[in-house]
Scaffold this motif. Structure first.
Motif, PDB file in Angstrom:
ATOM      1  N   ILE A  71       0.838  -1.205   0.000  1.00 35.47           N
ATOM      2  CA  ILE A  71       0.000   0.000   0.000  1.00 35.47           C
ATOM      3  C   ILE A  71       0.876   1.260   0.000  1.00 35.47           C
ATOM      4  O   ILE A  71       0.669   2.183  -0.794  1.00 35.47           O
ATOM      5  CB  ILE A  71      -0.967  -0.008   1.206  1.00 35.47           C
ATOM      6  CG1 ILE A  71      -2.055  -1.068   0.958  1.00 35.47           C
ATOM      7  CG2 ILE A  71      -1.591   1.375   1.439  1.00 35.47           C
ATOM      8  CD1 ILE A  71      -2.967  -1.315   2.133  1.00 35.47           C
ATOM      9  N   GLU A  72       1.869   1.279   0.863  1.00 34.10           N
ATOM     10  CA  GLU A  72       2.683   2.502   0.920  1.00 34.10           C
ATOM     11  C   GLU A  72       3.488   2.681  -0.366  1.00 34.10           C
ATOM     12  O   GLU A  72       3.639   3.795  -0.863  1.00 34.10           O
ATOM     13  CB  GLU A  72       3.563   2.497   2.176  1.00 34.10           C
ATOM     14  CG  GLU A  72       2.693   2.643   3.430  1.00 34.10           C
ATOM     15  CD  GLU A  72       3.444   3.013   4.692  1.00 34.10           C
ATOM     16  OE1 GLU A  72       4.660   2.779   4.774  1.00 34.10           O
ATOM     17  OE2 GLU A  72       2.787   3.548   5.618  1.00 34.10           O
ATOM     18  N   HIS A  73       3.979   1.595  -0.927  1.00 33.59           N
ATOM     19  CA  HIS A  73       4.789   1.726  -2.131  1.00 33.59           C
ATOM     20  C   HIS A  73       3.947   2.126  -3.342  1.00 33.59           C
ATOM     21  O   HIS A  73       4.343   2.977  -4.126  1.00 33.59           O
ATOM     22  CB  HIS A  73       5.534   0.425  -2.416  1.00 33.59           C
ATOM     23  CG  HIS A  73       6.466   0.517  -3.588  1.00 33.59           C
ATOM     24  ND1 HIS A  73       7.610   1.279  -3.562  1.00 33.59           N
ATOM     25  CD2 HIS A  73       6.402  -0.023  -4.829  1.00 33.59           C
ATOM     26  CE1 HIS A  73       8.215   1.201  -4.741  1.00 33.59           C
ATOM     27  NE2 HIS A  73       7.502   0.410  -5.526  1.00 33.59           N
ATOM     28  N   TRP A  74       2.793   1.496  -3.481  1.00 35.29           N
ATOM     29  CA  TRP A  74       1.991   1.738  -4.686  1.00 35.29           C
ATOM     30  C   TRP A  74       1.068   2.946  -4.580  1.00 35.29           C
ATOM     31  O   TRP A  74       0.629   3.484  -5.583  1.00 35.29           O
ATOM     32  CB  TRP A  74       1.152   0.497  -5.028  1.00 35.29           C
ATOM     33  CG  TRP A  74       1.964  -0.622  -5.626  1.00 35.29           C
ATOM     34  CD1 TRP A  74       3.100  -0.494  -6.379  1.00 35.29           C
ATOM     35  CD2 TRP A  74       1.709  -2.021  -5.524  1.00 35.29           C
ATOM     36  NE1 TRP A  74       3.552  -1.733  -6.750  1.00 35.29           N
ATOM     37  CE2 TRP A  74       2.720  -2.690  -6.243  1.00 35.29           C
ATOM     38  CE3 TRP A  74       0.702  -2.783  -4.901  1.00 35.29           C
ATOM     39  CZ2 TRP A  74       2.769  -4.083  -6.360  1.00 35.29           C
ATOM     40  CZ3 TRP A  74       0.756  -4.162  -5.023  1.00 35.29           C
ATOM     41  CH2 TRP A  74       1.783  -4.808  -5.737  1.00 35.29           C
ATOM     42  N   THR A  75       0.692   3.334  -3.362  1.00 32.40           N
ATOM     43  CA  THR A  75      -0.292   4.419  -3.255  1.00 32.40           C
ATOM     44  C   THR A  75       0.246   5.641  -2.515  1.00 32.40           C
ATOM     45  O   THR A  75      -0.375   6.698  -2.582  1.00 32.40           O
ATOM     46  CB  THR A  75      -1.567   3.969  -2.503  1.00 32.40           C
ATOM     47  OG1 THR A  75      -1.276   3.912  -1.107  1.00 32.40           O
ATOM     48  CG2 THR A  75      -2.061   2.622  -2.983  1.00 32.40           C
ATOM     49  N   ARG A  76       1.339   5.500  -1.796  1.00 28.75           N
ATOM     50  CA  ARG A  76       1.906   6.576  -0.979  1.00 28.75           C
ATOM     51  C   ARG A  76       0.942   7.041   0.120  1.00 28.75           C
ATOM     52  O   ARG A  76       1.074   8.148   0.635  1.00 28.75           O
ATOM     53  CB  ARG A  76       2.342   7.796  -1.828  1.00 28.75           C
ATOM     54  CG  ARG A  76       3.217   7.482  -3.016  1.00 28.75           C
ATOM     55  CD  ARG A  76       4.401   6.606  -2.704  1.00 28.75           C
ATOM     56  NE  ARG A  76       5.398   7.227  -1.815  1.00 28.75           N
ATOM     57  CZ  ARG A  76       6.227   6.530  -1.030  1.00 28.75           C
ATOM     58  NH1 ARG A  76       6.155   5.224  -0.984  1.00 28.75           N
ATOM     59  NH2 ARG A  76       7.102   7.146  -0.281  1.00 28.75           N
ATOM     60  N   ILE A  77      -0.029   6.210   0.491  1.00 31.26           N
ATOM     61  CA  ILE A  77      -0.884   6.533   1.637  1.00 31.26           C
ATOM     62  C   ILE A  77      -0.225   5.899   2.864  1.00 31.26           C
ATOM     63  O   ILE A  77       0.113   4.713   2.834  1.00 31.26           O
ATOM     64  CB  ILE A  77      -2.313   5.942   1.487  1.00 31.26           C
ATOM     65  CG1 ILE A  77      -2.922   6.315   0.147  1.00 31.26           C
ATOM     66  CG2 ILE A  77      -3.211   6.397   2.636  1.00 31.26           C
ATOM     67  CD1 ILE A  77      -4.224   5.567  -0.142  1.00 31.26           C
ATOM     68  N   PRO A  78      -0.069   6.666   3.948  1.00 31.78           N
ATOM     69  CA  PRO A  78       0.500   6.057   5.154  1.00 31.78           C
ATOM     70  C   PRO A  78      -0.366   4.896   5.621  1.00 31.78           C
ATOM     71  O   PRO A  78      -1.598   4.979   5.594  1.00 31.78           O
ATOM     72  CB  PRO A  78       0.474   7.193   6.183  1.00 31.78           C
ATOM     73  CG  PRO A  78       0.319   8.444   5.392  1.00 31.78           C
ATOM     74  CD  PRO A  78      -0.405   8.083   4.135  1.00 31.78           C
ATOM     75  N   CYS A  79       0.274   3.825   6.020  1.00 27.61           N
ATOM     76  CA  CYS A  79      -0.469   2.617   6.416  1.00 27.61           C
ATOM     77  C   CYS A  79       0.112   2.066   7.707  1.00 27.61           C
ATOM     78  O   CYS A  79       1.322   1.931   7.858  1.00 27.61           O
ATOM     79  CB  CYS A  79      -0.369   1.586   5.295  1.00 27.61           C
ATOM     80  SG  CYS A  79      -1.142   0.012   5.680  1.00 27.61           S
ATOM     81  N   GLU A  80      -0.764   1.768   8.644  1.00 27.68           N
ATOM     82  CA  GLU A  80      -0.349   1.115   9.890  1.00 27.68           C
ATOM     83  C   GLU A  80      -0.966  -0.267   9.915  1.00 27.68           C
ATOM     84  O   GLU A  80      -2.039  -0.467   9.370  1.00 27.68           O
ATOM     85  CB  GLU A  80      -0.946   1.820  11.113  1.00 27.68           C
ATOM     86  CG  GLU A  80      -0.596   3.241  11.284  1.00 27.68           C
ATOM     87  CD  GLU A  80      -1.459   3.880  12.386  1.00 27.68           C
ATOM     88  OE1 GLU A  80      -2.169   3.173  13.130  1.00 27.68           O
ATOM     89  OE2 GLU A  80      -1.409   5.106  12.452  1.00 27.68           O
TER      90      GLU A  80
END
Ligand code: F6R
Length: 369
Positions: A71-80
């Motif tokens: 998710i972080e790599h493909w969308t650049r949305i922070p993910c926990e």
């Protein structure tokens, strides 16, 4: 009903190519665009999302850890990502721009259910990734993406895990698609390669005899360590969890970079250590670092069991046992790297005389908090 296999677990491991194919089916268009029709959160809402939070337990949590990288790599949305049982007790920060992803095979896990209820109370949107139609978790969520693994009977999760990974990749790629991030040739390439996963899992399954032999030879080991980096780290955790629950052995997974911060003290003569090696093409720096880790632990007597991509020759001299997996994009490697660890745990537990479908003290779905 076991389809000629001695255990459901063996049957379910063998069903993985089909489970993965079924989960991909109809979701990737001829143009490479993704359609996820059961996702009842509008594209407009998905464009508003400023944080993704993944909650799950056990094996599903490991799928969530891998999803974070994607998710972080493909969308650049922070993910926990957090184990569901911890989530609501720490007063997490959530609002209507948070997308919570709850991953559960059974759809009945109480810890995960309570986490998603808490998230919805705070106004977050919840997407369930689930294998059981009409179960509680998808019923209480805003949207659901079903994994099509078919019924999973063995207590230890195998095919459900691989399909959870597929679902996580699809959600990540879809988020990227609607938000226009990373939606370039590289991403199209990944979608196409994701389509090859069933065939690649099949390929791995065909080469498992040496892994079974190795597992039988280790039935008397006291402990096994698992090391990985990047998405190989959750794979290492999953390999260790499988071994704990099936073989009742001390098994521990570490991020390989943490070795020098403590765990290396555990290395002693003859200790089996499984190392999941990142692709030398995709993550060259990490690859080289893990090769040095392998050298370090081998110099201290560890028996190294190395899972490495075909064609990775640099690692071969330091492997006491070398398990080959097909080349994949870095983020997709867990789809193939996990399979030998499932086979390893299942075979080792069987060699110890344990009932692999019904490990002691465990139930298939955990409906208490
Ligand atoms: C391990 C295993 C468990 C489950 C966990 C979550 O092999 O099966 O760790 O993954 O109890 O269960 P679900 O996915 O049903 O929420």
């Amino acid at each position: 009903e076991k389809g000629g296999y001695d255990y459901f677990m063996l049957k379910e491991i063998a069903e993985q190519p089909k489970a993965v194919a079924d989960t991909l089916l109809g979701r990737i268009g001829a143009d490479g665009q993704l359609t996820l029709d059961e996702l009842r959160i509008s594209d407009a809402q998905l464009r508003q999302v400023d944080k993704v939070v993944i909650v799950a337990c056990g094996t599903a949590f490991h799928a969530g850890m891998i999803a974070k990288y994607a998710i972080e790599h493909w969308t650049r949305i922070p993910c926990e990502v957090e184990v569901a049982s911890e989530f609501r007790y720490r007063d997490p920060i959530l609002d209507d721009r948070t997308l919570v992803i709850a991953i559960s095979q059974s759809g009945e896990t109480m810890d995960t259910l309570m986490a998603l209820r808490h998230a919805r109370e705070q106004g977050a949107k919840v997407l369930a990734i689930c294998n059981t139609n009409g179960s509680t978790i998808p019923r209480e969520s805003d949207a659901v993406l079903y994994t099509h693994a078919g019924p999973e009977v063995a207590v230890a999760s195998t095919k459900a895990f691989l399909t959870q990974l597929v679902a996580c990749y699809l959600v990540s790629l879809y988020l990227g698609q609607v938000r226009g991030t990373k939606w370039d040739r590289e991403t199209f390439g990944v979608i196409e390669l994701l389509g090859h996963a069933p065939h690649q899992v099949e390929q791995v399954l065909r080469t498992m005899e040496p892994v079974r032999e190795l597992a039988r030879s280790l039935a008397d080991a006291h402990a096994v360590l698992f090391l990985g980096r990047h998405v190989g780290y959750p794979v290492a955790l999953e390999g260790a969890l499988k071994l704990k629950e099936l073989a009742y052995m001390h098994a521990e997974g570490f991020a390989a970079g943490e070795l020098k911060h403590g765990p290396i003290a555990l290395i002693e003569h003859g200790l089996p250590v499984v190392i999941v090696v990142p692709s030398p093409r995709g993550r060259a720096v990490l690859h080289d670092k893990i090769v040095s880790n392998i050298q370090e632990i081998r110099a201290r007597g560890a028996r190294t069991i190395v899972i490495a991509e075909e064609g990775d020759e640099a690692v071969a001299p330091y492997a006491d046992h070398l398990i080959r997996i097909p080349a994949t994009p870095a983020l997709l490697q867990p789809l193939v790297a996990t399979v030998p660890l499932q086979v390893f745990a299942c075979e080792l537990a069987t060699a110890k005389g344990h009932e692999v479908d019904q490990p002691r003290n465990l139930a298939k779905s955990v409906t208490v908090e």
